[in-house]
Design a protein around this motif. Structure first.
Motif, PDB file in Angstrom:
ATOM      1  N   GLY A 224       0.783  -1.224   0.000  1.00 19.93           N
ATOM      2  CA  GLY A 224       0.000   0.000   0.000  1.00 19.93           C
ATOM      3  C   GLY A 224       0.817   1.277   0.000  1.00 19.93           C
ATOM      4  N   VAL A 225       2.155   1.176  -0.045  1.00 18.13           N
ATOM      5  CA  VAL A 225       3.005   2.370   0.040  1.00 18.13           C
ATOM      6  C   VAL A 225       4.130   2.285  -0.998  1.00 18.13           C
ATOM      7  N   LEU A 226       4.291   3.355  -1.763  1.00 21.19           N
ATOM      8  CA  LEU A 226       5.446   3.475  -2.648  1.00 21.19           C
ATOM      9  C   LEU A 226       6.472   4.315  -1.893  1.00 21.19           C
ATOM     10  N   ALA A 227       7.407   3.647  -1.216  1.00 20.88           N
ATOM     11  CA  ALA A 227       8.336   4.333  -0.312  1.00 20.88           C
ATOM     12  C   ALA A 227       9.435   5.068  -1.058  1.00 20.88           C
ATOM     13  N   LEU A 228       9.859   4.535  -2.196  1.00 21.84           N
ATOM     14  CA  LEU A 228      10.908   5.169  -2.999  1.00 21.84           C
ATOM     15  C   LEU A 228      10.540   4.973  -4.463  1.00 21.84           C
ATOM     16  N   ASP A 229      10.543   6.071  -5.218  1.00 20.11           N
ATOM     17  CA  ASP A 229      10.028   6.046  -6.585  1.00 20.11           C
ATOM     18  C   ASP A 229      11.116   6.481  -7.569  1.00 20.11           C
ATOM     19  N   SER A 230      11.758   5.497  -8.188  1.00 22.75           N
ATOM     20  CA  SER A 230      12.761   5.761  -9.239  1.00 22.75           C
ATOM     21  C   SER A 230      13.799   6.790  -8.808  1.00 22.75           C
ATOM     22  N   ALA A 231      14.364   6.595  -7.629  1.00 26.84           N
ATOM     23  CA  ALA A 231      15.297   7.568  -7.056  1.00 26.84           C
ATOM     24  C   ALA A 231      16.688   7.422  -7.649  1.00 26.84           C
ATOM     25  N   THR A 232      17.254   8.548  -8.085  1.00 26.76           N
ATOM     26  CA  THR A 232      18.635   8.604  -8.546  1.00 26.76           C
ATOM     27  C   THR A 232      19.359   9.639  -7.694  1.00 26.76           C
ATOM     28  N   PHE A 233      20.478   9.219  -7.117  1.00 26.12           N
ATOM     29  CA  PHE A 233      21.128  10.043  -6.094  1.00 26.12           C
ATOM     30  C   PHE A 233      22.622   9.766  -6.105  1.00 26.12           C
ATOM     31  N   ASP A 234      23.441  10.829  -5.957  1.00 23.28           N
ATOM     32  CA  ASP A 234      24.898  10.689  -5.883  1.00 23.28           C
ATOM     33  C   ASP A 234      25.441  11.602  -4.802  1.00 23.28           C
ATOM     34  N   VAL A 235      26.516  11.179  -4.143  1.00 27.73           N
ATOM     35  CA  VAL A 235      27.215  12.047  -3.201  1.00 27.73           C
ATOM     36  C   VAL A 235      28.713  11.843  -3.402  1.00 27.73           C
ATOM     37  N   ALA A 236      29.470  12.937  -3.368  1.00 26.40           N
ATOM     38  CA  ALA A 236      30.890  12.914  -3.721  1.00 26.40           C
ATOM     39  C   ALA A 236      31.780  12.901  -2.482  1.00 26.40           C
ATOM     40  N   PRO A 237      33.050  12.509  -2.634  1.00 27.69           N
ATOM     41  CA  PRO A 237      33.992  12.538  -1.510  1.00 27.69           C
ATOM     42  C   PRO A 237      34.112  13.951  -0.943  1.00 27.69           C
ATOM     43  N   GLY A 238      34.093  14.073   0.383  1.00 28.82           N
ATOM     44  CA  GLY A 238      34.267  15.360   1.035  1.00 28.82           C
ATOM     45  C   GLY A 238      33.055  16.263   0.993  1.00 28.82           C
ATOM     46  N   GLU A 239      31.971  15.808   0.396  1.00 28.11           N
ATOM     47  CA  GLU A 239      30.757  16.624   0.315  1.00 28.11           C
ATOM     48  C   GLU A 239      29.862  16.379   1.527  1.00 28.11           C
ATOM     49  N   VAL A 240      29.256  17.443   2.048  1.00 29.52           N
ATOM     50  CA  VAL A 240      28.215  17.311   3.059  1.00 29.52           C
ATOM     51  C   VAL A 240      26.892  17.568   2.357  1.00 29.52           C
ATOM     52  N   ARG A 241      26.102  16.532   2.222  1.00 27.49           N
ATOM     53  CA  ARG A 241      24.816  16.626   1.524  1.00 27.49           C
ATOM     54  C   ARG A 241      23.684  16.568   2.552  1.00 27.49           C
ATOM     55  N   ALA A 242      22.909  17.644   2.655  1.00 25.04           N
ATOM     56  CA  ALA A 242      21.723  17.629   3.508  1.00 25.04           C
ATOM     57  C   ALA A 242      20.621  16.855   2.800  1.00 25.04           C
ATOM     58  N   LEU A 243      19.837  16.126   3.585  1.00 30.68           N
ATOM     59  CA  LEU A 243      18.703  15.367   3.052  1.00 30.68           C
ATOM     60  C   LEU A 243      17.454  15.877   3.747  1.00 30.68           C
ATOM     61  N   LEU A 244      16.566  16.507   2.967  1.00 31.12           N
ATOM     62  CA  LEU A 244      15.401  17.186   3.528  1.00 31.12           C
ATOM     63  C   LEU A 244      14.105  16.558   3.042  1.00 31.12           C
ATOM     64  N   GLY A 245      13.093  16.628   3.883  1.00 33.63           N
ATOM     65  CA  GLY A 245      11.770  16.131   3.524  1.00 33.63           C
ATOM     66  C   GLY A 245      10.962  15.924   4.779  1.00 33.63           C
ATOM     67  N   LYS A 246       9.658  16.107   4.686  1.00 32.09           N
ATOM     68  CA  LYS A 246       8.831  15.911   5.872  1.00 32.09           C
ATOM     69  C   LYS A 246       8.708  14.423   6.174  1.00 32.09           C
ATOM     70  N   ASN A 247       8.084  14.081   7.285  1.00 32.59           N
ATOM     71  CA  ASN A 247       7.918  12.684   7.674  1.00 32.59           C
ATOM     72  C   ASN A 247       7.235  11.906   6.547  1.00 32.59           C
ATOM     73  N   GLY A 248       7.784  10.730   6.227  1.00 30.80           N
ATOM     74  CA  GLY A 248       7.196   9.900   5.182  1.00 30.80           C
ATOM     75  C   GLY A 248       7.641  10.263   3.774  1.00 30.80           C
ATOM     76  N   ALA A 249       8.612  11.159   3.649  1.00 33.82           N
ATOM     77  CA  ALA A 249       9.050  11.595   2.315  1.00 33.82           C
ATOM     78  C   ALA A 249       9.898  10.544   1.610  1.00 33.82           C
ATOM     79  N   GLY A 250      10.502   9.626   2.387  1.00 35.16           N
ATOM     80  CA  GLY A 250      11.340   8.584   1.787  1.00 35.16           C
ATOM     81  C   GLY A 250      12.793   8.638   2.217  1.00 35.16           C
ATOM     82  N   LYS A 251      13.111   9.549   3.133  1.00 36.25           N
ATOM     83  CA  LYS A 251      14.515   9.708   3.560  1.00 36.25           C
ATOM     84  C   LYS A 251      15.059   8.421   4.185  1.00 36.25           C
ATOM     85  N   SER A 252      14.290   7.833   5.093  1.00 32.05           N
ATOM     86  CA  SER A 252      14.760   6.621   5.778  1.00 32.05           C
ATOM     87  C   SER A 252      14.957   5.466   4.805  1.00 32.05           C
TER      88      SER A 252
END
Length: 508
Positions: A27-55
């Motif tokens: 009953g839940v699409l928790a992650l929808d075709s997500a494409t994501f990259d993070v580079a060495p030495g980068e601090v990437r903030a991850l934002l979204g309200k509860n249930g957005a898919g961060k976890s």
């Protein structure tokens, strides 16, 4: 979506990547075709309200979840295990995560906690000297100057958080994920953690930083990825990003005008809080509550909302200020006295503090006033059943019997029982801490209706929630708690989600 290399970074290979990852639960699409990259030495903030898919995104990177489709790559190599070994595979490739709930053992030393479960041994004997030397080195990388043989029980909250990060630094990690690392810390302590995060990134380690505190994010993050409904909406340069635009991306079309509530509150004041301080979370809190009013308290996790309710209810001592109920000071009143005065409190953690799972719905509902269903000190089964049935019918609680163990009910029905306990007790002022956490959409709507009905009857409610979008649906007025003080006030019908969210996440 903007790539890592386009946001203040040279074109370097990503440390971690998701390529078109999708994850479904019943009953839940928790992650929808997500494409994501993070580079060495980068601090990437991850934002979204509860249930957005961060976890779910984080669990993909740590190997705790397997995508239904798509691939996960760490340091250029795809995670290939499909069972319990996938998490170990991710760990061996250099992924570390520090969750919001700390996992330290207070009775053990710092070194023992750092190497918990993998203490260095020789001939079956723990090598304490080697362990403490390596522990000191790991802590020094974060600027944490503490003796490795010190017990964790004596550490401050910030030092405990730093120790968790130091543990993640063992074994030369490539990616460190921090989930709300400063949510329970005061501002001065949060600065220590942010300084440590900067040190980690300076060593070429990628950092994913989950937080809603925009003042922190602007200090330490290079970029921010915004998620909504399981999708990655955009990745933006933090320095050039407008807070209101970030809020709009987080809320999307849901930020429509909420239905206008009819404020039925009366002129009579039932509660006054004056210059209340609960160190280190609350500095000077002042507000009043009217009869029949639903007052919302908005704020990020760790802002002091729970401490405020507990101080009012007499379950936590406060350091300064005054609380007045019906015009009379209750500064020295404890929990029992506040219950006698007509106050009720539902805790944030329903399962741990709000219910006794093995006891029946009846016992959980009537626990505030067993005398009302007793004869000569002996509980009457028939009177218990009758009193419980009235609450079940009034709050539409789904249960086969009045004595059904409450632990077998759904989360929404358990929460209705917790609220019903104070309806049965006749409470005039109800302090509700996250009353819709962990319940489904239908149950939420029912709880909103219950609260509005209680207000219409002349009861007063303080409604604490971290889900910004629900506050306009139930509150006559909302106060924003940030940096230890009440910063802004919104009144129906002018409670706007965008403005409310911006007020919560904007720092000095």
């Amino acid at each position: 979506m903007t790539t890592v290399s386009e946001i203040g970074q040279a074109a370097v290979p990503a440390v971690a990547s998701l390529k078109g990852c999708t994850r479904r639960y019943p009953g839940v699409l928790a992650l929808d075709s997500a494409t994501f990259d993070v580079a060495p030495g980068e601090v990437r903030a991850l934002l979204g309200k509860n249930g957005a898919g961060k976890s779910t995104l984080i669990r993909m990177l740590t190997g705790a979840e397997i995508p239904d489709s798509g691939t996960v790559l760490i340091d250029g190599a795809e995670l290939t295990h499909t069972g319990s070994g996938r998490a170990q595979e991710s760990f061996e490739k250099g992924v570390r995560v520090v969750y919001q709930e700390l996992s330290l053992v207070p009775g053990m030393t710092l070194a023992e906690n750092l190497f918990l479960g993998r203490w260095p041994r020789k001939g079956g004997v723990i090598q304490y000297a080697a362990m403490e030397a390596e522990a000191s080195e790991a802590m020094a990388r974060l600027g944490l100057d503490l003796p490795p043989d010190r017990l964790v029980a004596g550490l401050s909250p910030a030092e405990r958080q730093l120790l968790e990060i130091a543990r993640a630094m063992l074994g030369k990690p490539k990616l460190v994920i921090l989930d709300e690392p400063t949510s329970s810390l005061a501002a001065a302590e949060a600065e220590k953690v942010m300084a440590a995060v900067t040190r980690v990134a300076a060593q070429g380690i990628a950092v994913i930083y989950v937080s809603h505190r925009m003042n922190e994010i602007r200090q330490i993050a290079h970029s921010a990825t915004i998620m909504r409904d399981g999708r990655i909406i955009d990745t933006v340069d933090v320095k050039g990003a407008d807070t209101r635009e970030i809020v709009r991306l987080m809320l999307g079309s849901e930020a429509s005008q909420a239905p206008v509530l009819e404020d039925r509150s009366l002129s009579e004041t039932v509660l006054e809080v004056k210059d209340l301080a609960v160190w280190p979370k609350l500095a000077s809190i002042s507000f009043s509550l009217k009869k029949g009013e639903v007052l919302g308290i908005a704020g990020l996790l760790g802002s002091g909302r729970t401490e405020l309710l507990q101080a009012i209810m007499g379950v936590r001592r406060f350091d300064a200020g005054d609380i007045r109920a019906d015009g009379k000071s209750v500064k020295s009143a404890g929990y029992k006295e506040m219950v006698r005065r007509g106050f009720g409190y539902t805790p944030e953690s329903r399962k741990e503090e709000g219910i006794v799972p093995l006891l029946g719905v009846d016992e959980n509902t009537l626990s505030t006033n067993f005398a009302g269903v007793s004869t000569n000190g002996v509980l009457s089964a028939s009177r218990m059943a009758e009193a419980t049935r009235k609450i079940i019918e009034r709050l539409h609680i789904k249960t086969a019997r009045t004595d059904t163990p409450i632990g077998t009910l759904s989360g929404g029905n358990q929460q209705k029982v917790v609220i019903g306990r104070w309806v049965y007790a006749g409470s005039r002022v109800m302090l509700l801490d996250e009353p819709t956490r962990g319940v489904d959409i239908e149950a939420k709507a029912q709880i909103y209706a219950i609260i509005r009905q209680l207000a219409a009857e002349g009861r007063s409610v303080i409604f604490v929630s971290s889900e910004i979008e629900e506050l306009p649906l139930v509150c006559d007025r909302v106060l924003v708690l940030r940096d230890g003080a009440l910063q802004e006030e919104f009144k129906s019908p002018n409670i706007d989600q965008d403005s409310l969210m911006a007020a919560c996440i904007t720092g000095h």
